[in-house]
Design a protein around this motif. Structure first.
Motif, PDB file in Angstrom:
ATOM      1  N   ASN A 288       6.551 -25.506  -7.988  1.00 23.86           N
ATOM      2  CA  ASN A 288       7.945 -25.667  -8.404  1.00 23.86           C
ATOM      3  C   ASN A 288       7.982 -25.971  -9.901  1.00 23.86           C
ATOM      4  O   ASN A 288       6.955 -25.927 -10.583  1.00 23.86           O
ATOM      5  CB  ASN A 288       8.638 -26.765  -7.585  1.00 23.86           C
ATOM      6  CG  ASN A 288       8.076 -28.162  -7.855  1.00 23.86           C
ATOM      7  OD1 ASN A 288       7.090 -28.330  -8.573  1.00 23.86           O
ATOM      8  ND2 ASN A 288       8.710 -29.169  -7.280  1.00 23.86           N
ATOM      9  N   ASN A 289       9.153 -26.289 -10.413  1.00 28.67           N
ATOM     10  CA  ASN A 289       9.303 -26.517 -11.852  1.00 28.67           C
ATOM     11  C   ASN A 289       8.442 -27.678 -12.339  1.00 28.67           C
ATOM     12  O   ASN A 289       7.915 -27.645 -13.452  1.00 28.67           O
ATOM     13  CB  ASN A 289      10.773 -26.789 -12.196  1.00 28.67           C
ATOM     14  CG  ASN A 289      11.631 -25.549 -12.013  1.00 28.67           C
ATOM     15  OD1 ASN A 289      11.126 -24.423 -12.070  1.00 28.67           O
ATOM     16  ND2 ASN A 289      12.921 -25.737 -11.800  1.00 28.67           N
ATOM     17  N   PHE A 290       8.316 -28.687 -11.524  1.00 30.54           N
ATOM     18  CA  PHE A 290       7.509 -29.856 -11.902  1.00 30.54           C
ATOM     19  C   PHE A 290       6.057 -29.451 -12.109  1.00 30.54           C
ATOM     20  O   PHE A 290       5.435 -29.786 -13.127  1.00 30.54           O
ATOM     21  CB  PHE A 290       7.622 -30.935 -10.817  1.00 30.54           C
ATOM     22  CG  PHE A 290       6.853 -32.190 -11.125  1.00 30.54           C
ATOM     23  CD1 PHE A 290       7.465 -33.251 -11.772  1.00 30.54           C
ATOM     24  CD2 PHE A 290       5.509 -32.319 -10.775  1.00 30.54           C
ATOM     25  CE1 PHE A 290       6.767 -34.421 -12.067  1.00 30.54           C
ATOM     26  CE2 PHE A 290       4.800 -33.479 -11.063  1.00 30.54           C
ATOM     27  CZ  PHE A 290       5.431 -34.529 -11.712  1.00 30.54           C
ATOM     28  N   ILE A 291       5.502 -28.720 -11.143  1.00 35.85           N
ATOM     29  CA  ILE A 291       4.097 -28.303 -11.241  1.00 35.85           C
ATOM     30  C   ILE A 291       3.889 -27.348 -12.409  1.00 35.85           C
ATOM     31  O   ILE A 291       2.899 -27.449 -13.146  1.00 35.85           O
ATOM     32  CB  ILE A 291       3.639 -27.662  -9.913  1.00 35.85           C
ATOM     33  CG1 ILE A 291       3.496 -28.748  -8.836  1.00 35.85           C
ATOM     34  CG2 ILE A 291       2.324 -26.906 -10.082  1.00 35.85           C
ATOM     35  CD1 ILE A 291       3.133 -28.236  -7.465  1.00 35.85           C
ATOM     36  N   VAL A 292       4.833 -26.431 -12.620  1.00 35.12           N
ATOM     37  CA  VAL A 292       4.736 -25.484 -13.737  1.00 35.12           C
ATOM     38  C   VAL A 292       4.726 -26.232 -15.070  1.00 35.12           C
ATOM     39  O   VAL A 292       3.942 -25.925 -15.975  1.00 35.12           O
ATOM     40  CB  VAL A 292       5.900 -24.465 -13.696  1.00 35.12           C
ATOM     41  CG1 VAL A 292       5.930 -23.645 -14.982  1.00 35.12           C
ATOM     42  CG2 VAL A 292       5.752 -23.547 -12.485  1.00 35.12           C
ATOM     43  N   ALA A 293       5.592 -27.238 -15.184  1.00 36.56           N
ATOM     44  CA  ALA A 293       5.662 -28.019 -16.420  1.00 36.56           C
ATOM     45  C   ALA A 293       4.335 -28.727 -16.702  1.00 36.56           C
ATOM     46  O   ALA A 293       3.851 -28.743 -17.846  1.00 36.56           O
ATOM     47  CB  ALA A 293       6.796 -29.039 -16.328  1.00 36.56           C
ATOM     48  N   ALA A 328       9.745 -36.737  -4.424  1.00 34.67           N
ATOM     49  CA  ALA A 328       9.928 -35.595  -3.522  1.00 34.67           C
ATOM     50  C   ALA A 328      10.361 -36.057  -2.136  1.00 34.67           C
ATOM     51  O   ALA A 328      11.245 -35.468  -1.512  1.00 34.67           O
ATOM     52  CB  ALA A 328       8.632 -34.789  -3.438  1.00 34.67           C
ATOM     53  N   ALA A 329       9.741 -37.119  -1.647  1.00 32.30           N
ATOM     54  CA  ALA A 329      10.051 -37.618  -0.301  1.00 32.30           C
ATOM     55  C   ALA A 329      11.502 -38.061  -0.173  1.00 32.30           C
ATOM     56  O   ALA A 329      12.111 -37.943   0.903  1.00 32.30           O
ATOM     57  CB  ALA A 329       9.124 -38.782   0.054  1.00 32.30           C
ATOM     58  N   ILE A 330      12.072 -38.574  -1.291  1.00 32.67           N
ATOM     59  CA  ILE A 330      13.470 -39.018  -1.233  1.00 32.67           C
ATOM     60  C   ILE A 330      14.431 -37.933  -1.719  1.00 32.67           C
ATOM     61  O   ILE A 330      15.624 -38.170  -1.884  1.00 32.67           O
ATOM     62  CB  ILE A 330      13.690 -40.321  -2.026  1.00 32.67           C
ATOM     63  CG1 ILE A 330      13.377 -40.123  -3.514  1.00 32.67           C
ATOM     64  CG2 ILE A 330      12.857 -41.461  -1.438  1.00 32.67           C
ATOM     65  CD1 ILE A 330      13.755 -41.337  -4.386  1.00 32.67           C
ATOM     66  N   GLY A 331      13.896 -36.716  -1.942  1.00 32.69           N
ATOM     67  CA  GLY A 331      14.752 -35.560  -2.213  1.00 32.69           C
ATOM     68  C   GLY A 331      14.844 -35.117  -3.656  1.00 32.69           C
ATOM     69  O   GLY A 331      15.496 -34.118  -3.955  1.00 32.69           O
ATOM     70  N   GLY A 336       9.236 -34.219  -8.781  1.00 39.30           N
ATOM     71  CA  GLY A 336       8.159 -34.345  -7.808  1.00 39.30           C
ATOM     72  C   GLY A 336       7.835 -32.999  -7.190  1.00 39.30           C
ATOM     73  O   GLY A 336       8.372 -31.971  -7.598  1.00 39.30           O
ATOM     74  N   PHE A 337       6.936 -32.993  -6.206  1.00 40.70           N
ATOM     75  CA  PHE A 337       6.535 -31.736  -5.571  1.00 40.70           C
ATOM     76  C   PHE A 337       6.139 -31.974  -4.120  1.00 40.70           C
ATOM     77  O   PHE A 337       5.991 -33.117  -3.679  1.00 40.70           O
ATOM     78  CB  PHE A 337       5.388 -31.065  -6.343  1.00 40.70           C
ATOM     79  CG  PHE A 337       4.129 -31.891  -6.406  1.00 40.70           C
ATOM     80  CD1 PHE A 337       3.158 -31.762  -5.419  1.00 40.70           C
ATOM     81  CD2 PHE A 337       3.900 -32.790  -7.439  1.00 40.70           C
ATOM     82  CE1 PHE A 337       1.993 -32.516  -5.457  1.00 40.70           C
ATOM     83  CE2 PHE A 337       2.741 -33.546  -7.487  1.00 40.70           C
ATOM     84  CZ  PHE A 337       1.780 -33.408  -6.494  1.00 40.70           C
ATOM     85  N   VAL A 338       5.948 -30.877  -3.404  1.00 38.16           N
ATOM     86  CA  VAL A 338       5.706 -30.924  -1.966  1.00 38.16           C
ATOM     87  C   VAL A 338       4.304 -30.422  -1.646  1.00 38.16           C
ATOM     88  O   VAL A 338       3.944 -29.296  -1.999  1.00 38.16           O
ATOM     89  CB  VAL A 338       6.743 -30.057  -1.214  1.00 38.16           C
ATOM     90  CG1 VAL A 338       6.418 -29.951   0.270  1.00 38.16           C
ATOM     91  CG2 VAL A 338       8.151 -30.624  -1.418  1.00 38.16           C
TER      92      VAL A 338
END
Length: 362
Positions: A288-293, A328-331, A336-338
């Motif tokens: 997702n965007n977080f991981i890409v960043a 991520a867990a709280i949405g 965050g990421f999954v």
């Protein structure tokens, strides 16, 4: 090959799991998903439905509004164990405690004090785990390994130092979600590390231990499993049970936020990536965007308030993984990421835990 089938329709077509005096209706362990994904709701529901429900303990202190993270972790774990047991209605409840946790001892002692049924322990070799047991302890100890060699090392140490043989062993293959017990991508995608290759080898070793010491060690295998055919394939290879985690994220009972569940439902195989985690292990996640960043070299400003993982180099890492997984867990998937297993593309809807288990085993 073992024939697990029953001739009667609507009944359990597989044998349950027997770990010491603990028995389950189905040969299923729900993998412990940390930082708020499998807490009391999911673990309690799986246990009530006939499997082993597992609470993930890493990051559990983030769910208590306290500055002292280690104290918060103990308080939270007590609450979630008690609540899960209540919801389990007599079913088997376990906890997953990573060896890499800086508060590993606290988590193990707290779980044992609360009378938890099973401690599953991986992310490192749990070489000292039996030292926490007392004569009155009924808690079962189950190491999580990714190789036959790891199982051999653990059993040798436990027998020589504590005269204790594991009550079961979980073999986690390279298609699992989250942190993986391998050094790099080459090992993750190597055929020699596949469940199909390792289950028969580990089973053969465990049978030799049973012959030597007179104690059966059930083998539970998991990583990327989704369907009844997957379950039967692993059991036919010699496993006594299966571990499944990602399949139970997209359930009504899962403790994660709806946004987290939607990320699982919407994910395609092309979305899966292997990340280099701050804790020093590779992990399978949804890009997702977080991981890409992070991959692009952006630093996510943070202060390390928790010092939760021994192997995390918090001075140089670009982000706090505990906080990212908590977000991520709280949405909050922007921050965050999954984590996910390899079969996530097959998950297309939110289901009830009970219905998934019936689909898998009846």
């Amino acid at each position: 090959m073992n024939d697990h089938r029953s001739s009667k329709r609507g009944e359990n077509i597989f044998k349950g799991l027997k770990i010491g005096e603990l028995t389950t209706k189905y040969p299923l362990v729900q993998g412990g998903m940390a930082v708020g994904i499998s807490l009391d709701n999911l673990a309690g529901a799986v246990a009530k439905a006939g499997g082993i429900g597992v609470i993930g303990t890493a990051g559990i202190g983030l769910f208590e509004n306290m500055k002292n993270y280690k104290e918060a972790s103990k308080i939270a774990l007590k609450k979630f164990i008690r609540s899960a047991k209540e919801k389990a209605n007599g079913g088997v409840v376990g906890v997953n405690i990573m060896v890499a946790l800086t508060n590993y001892s606290d988590m193990v002692k707290t779980a044992i004090d609360e009378g938890i049924d099973i401690i599953f322990s991986g992310a490192g070799l749990p070489l000292s785990l039996p030292s926490y047991l007392t004569e009155k302890t009924k808690t079962k100890l189950v190491p999580i390994v990714s190789s036959v060699k790891a199982a051999q090392v653990i059993i040798k140490r436990w027998v020589s130092k504590y005269n204790y043989i594991p009550d079961a062993i979980v073999l986690e293959g390279p298609k699992a979600g989250g942190h993986l017990g391998f050094k790099n991508k080459e090992e993750i995608f190597s055929e020699k590390n596949s469940l199909e290759n390792l289950v028969p080898q580990l089973k053969e070793f465990l049978i030799s231990i049973e012959k030597k010491y007179g104690k059966k060690i059930p083998l539970i295998a998991g990583g990327g499993l989704f369907s009844k055919d997957d379950v039967k394939k692993i059991l036919d290879l010699g496993a006594d049970g299966v571990q499944m985690a990602t399949r139970f994220i997209a359930t009504e009972e899962c403790d994660a936020h709806e946004n987290f569940k939607k990320a699982i439902i919407n994910a395609k195989s092309d979305d899966i990536t292997i990340i280099k985690s701050p804790v020093g292990m590779p992990g399978r996640a949804i890009k997702n965007n977080f991981i890409v960043a992070v991959e692009n070299g952006e630093k996510k400003p943070f202060e390390c308030r928790y010092h939760c993982i021994k192997t995390c180099d918090f001075k140089t890492t670009p982000y706090c993984i505990a906080k990212a997984l908590y977000n991520a867990a709280i949405g909050d998937l922007e921050n965050g990421f999954v984590f996910t297993g390899a079969s996530v593309e097959k998950i297309t809807k939110i289901e009830k835990v009970e219905n998934i288990i019936k689909e898998l085993f009846e």
